[in-house]
Design a protein around this motif. Structure first.
Motif, PDB file in Angstrom:
ATOM      1  N   ALA A 114      -7.733  -7.231   1.893  1.00  0.00           N
ATOM      2  CA  ALA A 114      -9.016  -7.867   1.592  1.00  0.00           C
ATOM      3  C   ALA A 114      -8.857  -9.190   0.859  1.00  0.00           C
ATOM      4  O   ALA A 114      -9.492 -10.186   1.234  1.00  0.00           O
ATOM      5  CB  ALA A 114      -9.917  -6.929   0.784  1.00  0.00           C
ATOM      6  N   MET A 170     -15.741  -7.191   0.945  1.00  0.00           N
ATOM      7  CA  MET A 170     -14.454  -6.992   1.619  1.00  0.00           C
ATOM      8  C   MET A 170     -13.566  -6.012   0.852  1.00  0.00           C
ATOM      9  O   MET A 170     -12.932  -5.142   1.454  1.00  0.00           O
ATOM     10  CB  MET A 170     -13.745  -8.329   1.835  1.00  0.00           C
ATOM     11  CG  MET A 170     -14.388  -9.174   2.922  1.00  0.00           C
ATOM     12  SD  MET A 170     -13.595 -10.777   3.161  1.00  0.00           S
ATOM     13  CE  MET A 170     -12.052 -10.286   3.945  1.00  0.00           C
ATOM     14  N   GLU A 174     -12.516  -2.426   2.405  1.00  0.00           N
ATOM     15  CA  GLU A 174     -11.096  -2.057   2.552  1.00  0.00           C
ATOM     16  C   GLU A 174     -10.794  -0.739   1.845  1.00  0.00           C
ATOM     17  O   GLU A 174     -10.050   0.086   2.366  1.00  0.00           O
ATOM     18  CB  GLU A 174     -10.163  -3.136   2.024  1.00  0.00           C
ATOM     19  CG  GLU A 174      -8.724  -2.680   2.210  1.00  0.00           C
ATOM     20  CD  GLU A 174      -7.665  -3.646   1.777  1.00  0.00           C
ATOM     21  OE1 GLU A 174      -6.517  -3.409   2.150  1.00  0.00           O
ATOM     22  OE2 GLU A 174      -7.966  -4.625   1.092  1.00  0.00           O
TER      23      GLU A 174
END
Length: 186
Positions: A114, A170, A174
């Motif tokens: 990420a 993100m 992840e």
């Protein structure tokens, strides 16, 4: 290092399908709007294509995390706000999730991805800004997205907030994906 444990054909087929989706998207936009192919979703898809061709799961995973955390949700918001959706746009936004995600499910989660993927996305956003027509507002870097203008009076504040939201999303996506991958391999 390429992933030598898995057959080459599925990743090359996935890459070819994503290239076709990007080409269809460019064709549907037309010559006056080719700069819109520098949208971060398409940049992430291009990175995914490179990752698939080279057999780099980390690159594919980074692009997948971007698409799931930010690219697809922002695209869906835009579809709702504008009421516009094209088949090529569906292929360009859903294709990477299905094809990249499908290819990755055959291997262990290659993370962490990420933070480096977010850094790549921010660098891409900065790099493509001068290459895009302000009227097209690619990556909403020229002006605040109209639906958010009441919230953000400053373009700089909007870009910072957007970038931080992308980062948080993100990292969260992840973590969820890594947990799911571990459970699946159990």
């Amino acid at each position: 290092m390429p992933d030598e444990q898995h057959p080459v054909a599925p990743r090359l087929i996935a890459a070819a399908l994503l290239i076709s989706a990007l080409a269809a998207r460019a064709w549907s936009l037309g010559p006056g709007h080719y700069d819109e192919m520098l949208a971060l979703c398409h940049v992430a898809t291009s990175a995914m294509v490179v990752g698939l061709i080279a057999g780099w799961p980390r690159v594919v995973a980074g692009a997948l995390v971007f698409h799931l955390a930010f690219g697809v949700p922002v695209w869906l918001i835009d579809v709702v706000v504008t009421g516009t959706i094209l088949p090529s746009s569906i292929a360009a936004h859903v294709g990477p999730v299905v094809l990249g995600g499908g290819w990755l499910t055959r291997r262990a989660w290659p993370g962490p991805v990420a933070v480096p993927a977010w850094g790549f996305i921010i660098a891409a956003m900065i790099a493509v800004h001068p290459l895009t027509d302000p009227a097209h507002n690619v990556n909403t870097t020229h002006t605040v997205y109209p639906a958010m203008a009441a919230v953000f009076s400053s373009r700089a504040a909007y870009l910072i907030a957007n970038s931080l939201l992308c980062f948080v999303a993100m990292v969260a996506v992840e973590r969820v994906l890594a947990r799911l991958w571990r459970r699946a391999r159990g």
